[in-house]
Enzyme design. Structure first.
Site, PDB file in Angstrom:
ATOM      1  N   GLU A  80       0.795  -1.229   0.000  1.00 27.26           N
ATOM      2  CA  GLU A  80       0.000   0.000   0.000  1.00 27.26           C
ATOM      3  C   GLU A  80       0.824   1.275   0.000  1.00 27.26           C
ATOM      4  OE1 GLU A  80      -4.340  -0.863   1.690  1.00 27.26           O
ATOM      5  OE2 GLU A  80      -2.856  -0.605   3.278  1.00 27.26           O
ATOM      6  N   GLU A 111       9.866 -21.519   5.632  1.00 24.85           N
ATOM      7  CA  GLU A 111      10.469 -20.609   6.605  1.00 24.85           C
ATOM      8  C   GLU A 111      11.830 -21.096   7.082  1.00 24.85           C
ATOM      9  OE1 GLU A 111       8.845 -21.583  11.012  1.00 24.85           O
ATOM     10  OE2 GLU A 111       7.430 -20.522   9.734  1.00 24.85           O
TER      11      GLU A 111
END
Length: 301
Positions: A80, A111
């Site tokens: 954003e 991960e």
């Protein structure tokens, strides 16, 4: 010793045997509690935001690194920054364990995979800031990203929900979020991630304010690339320049929907080149440019 994020929540015993309304209330309240812990780290958020802004001023990069639920929170913040605050796409990088999912699956084993990070961070320098997020504070992928970036001189903002963890030890700015055990043990997409999301939203917004991209609570560096945002841009210019809609729209057309330039031009005091000079002089800070413009205009009168 069991980490906080893996412990059982004291009020979760018999959870699955309760009424839905009672369960829902507990889930909502646990996330509200998680949100409240962010108030305990306000000084750290300010330091982190300064690091981020410094990297933008230096034309460096803001790099986010995380895995799992933490990665989803960082991704939401990073994606954003362009539309909301006009941060250039090349200035923000996202390193997500396993890459950004193209389907509805996010494998957990990624991960632990760190081999790709050496190449991904090869060009990191002291101009950059890396935001490393891990609820456990010990995720191998996130730890390795922070370690590599630190060795190259980048500043590290470390965010974790467990104390005394390796990730926090690597941070130049370490943010410990004292969230409670999850109602669903280990499901850090709930409380821990809620707190992480607030932290990242707050720091990136503070960064944007420091860069001069927010004026009186308005997004003056937004990218007006759809009808809604073009209307918002016009409304912002109308408010700042105190002009009617047609004057705001004309100024935006002249500037290619640049709200800062249009706000300086709309009042009819300066042209495009002078508006650019004013903004350049104030390093993109609209308030400073408006103050300089007002002083010049008053002096001339």
């Amino acid at each position: 010793m069991v980490s906080i994020t893996e412990k059982l929540h004291a009020n979760a015993i018999g959870l699955d045997a309760r009424e839905p309304l009672e369960i829902a209330a507990l889930l909502v309240e646990s996330q509200a509690d998680a949100a409240r812990v962010v108030a305990d780290v306000l000084p750290e958020l300010c330091v982190g935001a300064e690091y981020m802004a410094a990297s933008m001023h230096a034309r460096g990069s803001l790099i986010y690194a995380a895995a799992g639920s933490s990665a989803l929170m960082m991704l939401a913040d990073a994606l954003e920054l362009g539309g909301t605050f006009g941060i250039e796409p090349g200035a923000v990088r996202v390193l997500m364990a396993g890459g950004i999912p193209s389907n509805f699956q996010m494998p957990g084993d990624t991960e632990d995979e760190t081999a790709s990070l050496k190449d991904a961070l090869a060009d990191v320098s002291a101009r950059d800031t890396l935001v490393a997020v891990s609820a456990s504070g010990s995720t191998p992928y996130t730890l390795e990203a922070a370690r590599i970036a630190k060795e190259k001189g980048a500043r590290i903002i470390a965010i974790a929900n467990n104390p005394d963890t390796p990730l926090l030890a690597l941070g130049d700015c370490s943010i410990l979020l004292h969230t409670a055990p999850e109602v669903v043990s280990g499901s850090t997409r709930m409380g821990a991630a809620t707190a992480q999301k607030i932290v990242m939203n707050t720091m990136s917004t503070l960064m944007a304010i420091r860069l001069g991209h927010v004026h009186d609570g308005m997004m003056v560096n937004l990218k007006a690339d759809n009808h809604k945002l073009k209307k918002r841009a016009s409304q912002i210019v109308q408010i700042i320049a105190d002009v009617p809609e047609n004057a705001a729209d004309e100024a935006l057309l002249l500037t290619g929907d640049n709200v800062k330039l249009a706000s300086l031009i709309a009042g009819g005091r300066v042209g495009l080149e002078e508006a650019r000079r004013l903004l350049d002089t104030e390093k993109g800070n609209l308030r400073g440019a408006l103050t300089r413009l007002a002083s010049t205009y008053q002096f001339q009168e």
